[in-house]
Design a protein around this motif. Structure first.
Motif, mmCIF file in Angstrom:
data_model
loop_
_atom_site.group_PDB
_atom_site.id
_atom_site.type_symbol
_atom_site.label_atom_id
_atom_site.label_comp_id
_atom_site.label_asym_id
_atom_site.label_seq_id
_atom_site.Cartn_x
_atom_site.Cartn_y
_atom_site.Cartn_z
ATOM 1 N N GLY A 175 0.781 -1.226 0.000
ATOM 2 C CA GLY A 175 0.000 0.000 0.000
ATOM 3 C C GLY A 175 0.813 1.277 0.000
ATOM 4 N N ARG A 176 2.114 1.184 0.273
ATOM 5 C CA ARG A 176 2.946 2.389 0.274
ATOM 6 C C ARG A 176 3.737 2.476 -1.032
ATOM 7 N N PRO A 177 3.525 3.525 -1.805
ATOM 8 C CA PRO A 177 4.254 3.648 -3.063
ATOM 9 C C PRO A 177 5.701 4.062 -2.846
ATOM 10 N N PHE A 178 6.527 3.737 -3.815
ATOM 11 C CA PHE A 178 7.876 4.308 -3.860
ATOM 12 C C PHE A 178 8.173 4.732 -5.292
ATOM 13 N N VAL A 179 8.953 5.804 -5.417
ATOM 14 C CA VAL A 179 9.411 6.245 -6.728
ATOM 15 C C VAL A 179 10.684 5.486 -7.048
ATOM 16 N N LEU A 180 10.764 4.970 -8.259
ATOM 17 C CA LEU A 180 11.922 4.186 -8.678
ATOM 18 C C LEU A 180 12.681 4.937 -9.765
ATOM 19 N N ASN A 181 13.915 5.270 -9.489
ATOM 20 C CA ASN A 181 14.800 5.900 -10.468
ATOM 21 C C ASN A 181 15.417 4.786 -11.319
#
Length: 243
Positions: free
Chosen positions: A191-197
């Motif tokens: 449920g917790r998003p993360f931004v992926l570089n």
């Protein structure tokens, strides 16, 4: 099923089991914010909504899921489903591969006609809370049992640093791993998003949980969005210590 191991399998094994030193980790975490490999975000799908999303995705007949990719190194046992985006996924894949900027992507695509293909209210509500300039795609990106994404960097050129795609794990049973260069396993919470570089840093995934792993990927233009920049800064203060 072909169980013969490939060179890519051995590379993935080595990558997933690298023990990055504290010095190496500190060097990565000391980079400018937008150059980090990934960042958990200080927003989260409410638990009741998350349970509802998982239940609704699990109820979709598996014949509706598909896989399309032109990458040289193909993921194994992966599946996709478009919630929001264009009618033709292949065109979207090629356009995001070829676009040099968000402005260029608009020239190549029919983004003004993108729409919700499958409406799950809880997904729509959560996506609406993410600050952005423009939404391109919301897709299910699942890893079936024994699925894996071999070590790679992503292809898109229009995404820069942490102004990038957003990965939202929906389920994350023991045996699921997602690793990035310099840090190893990411901090993952359902449920917790993360931004992926992901177009700057190599990464890979494995699913040895014995269960299907559900996730959403959100593709959007966040470049120059002040509210998104503030979200990144707030998120770094909160999560840098667990990355």
């Amino acid at each position: 099923m072909n169980n013969e191991r490939t060179t890519d399998d051995y590379i993935l094994d080595r990558f997933m089991n690298v023990k990055w030193s504290e010095q190496e980790r500190d060097e990565v975490l000391g980079l400018p914010l937008y150059d980090l490999p990934y960042l958990p975000l200080d927003i989260k799908i409410p638990d009741d909504d998350l349970a509802s999303i998982v239940e609704k995705i699990e109820s979709i007949d598996e014949s509706n899921f598909f896989f399309y990719c032109q990458a040289t190194i193909m993921p194994y046992n992966s599946e996709k489903l478009v919630f929001y985006g264009p009618d033709n996924y292949k065109d979207f894949w090629i356009q995001t591969r070829d676009a040099l900027s968000h402005e260029h992507f608009r020239e190549l695509s029919d983004v003004d006609n993108y729409k919700w293909q499958i409406e799950i209210p809880e997904i729509k509500d959560f996506v609406s809370t993410i600050p952005m300039n423009e939404l391109y795609m919301v897709e299910c990106r699942n890893s079936k049992i024994d699925g894996k994404a071999y070590v790679h960097r992503d292809r898109e050129k229009m995404y820069k640093g942490l102004n990038n795609r957003i990965f939202v794990p929906l389920t994350w049973d023991d045996g699921n791993r997602f690793a990035v260069t310099g840090l190893g396993d990411i901090h993952a919470e359902p449920g917790r998003p993360f931004v992926l570089n992901g177009n700057s840093w190599h990464h890979g995934t494995v699913n040895t949980s014995g269960k299907r792993r559900l996730a959403i990927i959100i593709s959007a233009n966040t470049h120059g969005c002040a509210e998104f920049d503030e979200l990144l800064k707030r998120s770094y203060k909160k999560f840098a210590s667990v990355m």
